[in-house]
Scaffold this motif. Structure first.
Motif, PDB file in Angstrom:
ATOM      1  N   LEU A   3       0.959  -1.209   0.082  1.00 52.09           N
ATOM      2  CA  LEU A   3      -0.125  -0.096   0.033  1.00 52.09           C
ATOM      3  C   LEU A   3       0.899   1.262   0.090  1.00 52.09           C
ATOM      4  N   GLY A   4       0.529   2.322  -0.466  1.00 53.72           N
ATOM      5  CA  GLY A   4       1.121   3.650  -0.672  1.00 53.72           C
ATOM      6  C   GLY A   4       0.345   4.688  -1.198  1.00 53.72           C
ATOM      7  N   THR A   5       1.244   5.747  -1.292  1.00 52.92           N
ATOM      8  CA  THR A   5       0.424   7.218  -1.532  1.00 52.92           C
ATOM      9  C   THR A   5       1.151   7.679  -2.615  1.00 52.92           C
ATOM     10  N   VAL A   6       0.235   8.317  -3.647  1.00 57.38           N
ATOM     11  CA  VAL A   6       1.089   8.888  -4.706  1.00 57.38           C
ATOM     12  C   VAL A   6       1.546  10.374  -4.382  1.00 57.38           C
ATOM     13  N   LYS A   7       3.001  10.465  -4.568  1.00 52.43           N
ATOM     14  CA  LYS A   7       3.516  11.770  -4.221  1.00 52.43           C
ATOM     15  C   LYS A   7       3.493  12.573  -5.241  1.00 52.43           C
ATOM     16  N   GLY A  16       5.465   9.235 -12.278  1.00 52.61           N
ATOM     17  CA  GLY A  16       5.630   9.807 -10.820  1.00 52.61           C
ATOM     18  C   GLY A  16       6.444   8.901 -10.004  1.00 52.61           C
ATOM     19  N   PHE A  17       5.745   9.095  -8.674  1.00 52.15           N
ATOM     20  CA  PHE A  17       6.703   8.291  -7.509  1.00 52.15           C
ATOM     21  C   PHE A  17       5.457   8.084  -6.635  1.00 52.15           C
ATOM     22  N   SER A  26      10.124   6.152  -1.726  1.00 52.80           N
ATOM     23  CA  SER A  26       9.347   6.231  -3.089  1.00 52.80           C
ATOM     24  C   SER A  26       9.903   5.680  -4.050  1.00 52.80           C
ATOM     25  N   TYR A  27       9.031   4.984  -4.890  1.00 52.30           N
ATOM     26  CA  TYR A  27       9.446   4.262  -6.024  1.00 52.30           C
ATOM     27  C   TYR A  27       8.692   4.793  -7.336  1.00 52.30           C
ATOM     28  N   PHE A  28       9.387   4.967  -8.484  1.00 49.81           N
ATOM     29  CA  PHE A  28       8.960   5.405  -9.831  1.00 49.81           C
ATOM     30  C   PHE A  28       7.846   4.529 -10.271  1.00 49.81           C
ATOM     31  N   VAL A  29       6.944   5.065 -10.886  1.00 53.87           N
ATOM     32  CA  VAL A  29       5.747   4.543 -11.512  1.00 53.87           C
ATOM     33  C   VAL A  29       5.521   4.940 -12.988  1.00 53.87           C
ATOM     34  N   LEU A  42      -2.607   9.426 -12.285  1.00 50.42           N
ATOM     35  CA  LEU A  42      -2.895   8.990 -10.903  1.00 50.42           C
ATOM     36  C   LEU A  42      -2.906  10.533 -10.387  1.00 50.42           C
ATOM     37  N   GLU A  43      -3.319  10.673  -9.088  1.00 49.32           N
ATOM     38  CA  GLU A  43      -3.381  12.058  -8.575  1.00 49.32           C
ATOM     39  C   GLU A  43      -2.730  11.825  -7.308  1.00 49.32           C
ATOM     40  N   VAL A  44      -2.027  13.182  -6.996  1.00 44.88           N
ATOM     41  CA  VAL A  44      -1.307  13.360  -5.955  1.00 44.88           C
ATOM     42  C   VAL A  44      -2.195  13.213  -4.621  1.00 44.88           C
ATOM     43  N   GLY A  45      -1.915  12.203  -3.663  1.00 42.41           N
ATOM     44  CA  GLY A  45      -2.592  11.904  -2.486  1.00 42.41           C
ATOM     45  C   GLY A  45      -3.543  10.717  -2.632  1.00 42.41           C
ATOM     46  N   GLN A  46      -3.335   9.943  -3.708  1.00 37.35           N
ATOM     47  CA  GLN A  46      -4.341   8.763  -3.924  1.00 37.35           C
ATOM     48  C   GLN A  46      -3.701   7.643  -3.263  1.00 37.35           C
ATOM     49  N   ARG A  47      -4.523   6.690  -2.791  1.00 33.78           N
ATOM     50  CA  ARG A  47      -3.920   5.684  -2.192  1.00 33.78           C
ATOM     51  C   ARG A  47      -3.993   4.474  -3.187  1.00 33.78           C
ATOM     52  N   VAL A  48      -3.234   3.754  -3.203  1.00 26.71           N
ATOM     53  CA  VAL A  48      -2.870   2.710  -4.220  1.00 26.71           C
ATOM     54  C   VAL A  48      -2.031   1.399  -3.601  1.00 26.71           C
ATOM     55  N   GLU A  49      -2.454   0.315  -4.305  1.00 28.41           N
ATOM     56  CA  GLU A  49      -1.853  -1.062  -4.146  1.00 28.41           C
ATOM     57  C   GLU A  49      -0.934  -1.386  -5.307  1.00 28.41           C
ATOM     58  N   PHE A  50       0.418  -1.677  -5.019  1.00 28.27           N
ATOM     59  CA  PHE A  50       1.059  -2.147  -6.033  1.00 28.27           C
ATOM     60  C   PHE A  50       2.178  -2.961  -5.549  1.00 28.27           C
TER      61      PHE A  50
END
Length: 67
Positions: A3-7, A16-17, A26-29, A42-50
């Motif tokens: 789980l993470g957050t789009v920065k 993005g990251f 932070s990891y590249f996407v 993706l939008e900054v602040g979105q929660r994602v699974e990866f």
């Protein structure tokens, strides 16, 4: 899955990251890693699974889904 957050996500360049909740790194996407229908961004602040996979320049996000 992690789980993470789009920065950061540059819509023009389509990359993005994502900050990982587990280790706060932070990891590249790239947009091709996003597994959603339609226009992929993706939008900054979105929660994602990866997942993480080895890319040309180190670990990067793959199989990204909105959480």
């Amino acid at each position: 899955m992690r789980l993470g957050t789009v920065k950061q996500f540059d819509k023009g360049s389509s990359y993005g990251f994502i900050e990982d909740d587990q280790n706060h790194k932070s990891y590249f996407v790239f947009y091709t890693a996003i597994k959603e229908e339609g226009y992929k961004r993706l939008e900054v602040g979105q929660r994602v699974e990866f997942q993480l996979a080895q890319g040309k320049n180190g670990l990067q996000c793959v199989n990204v889904y909105l959480a």
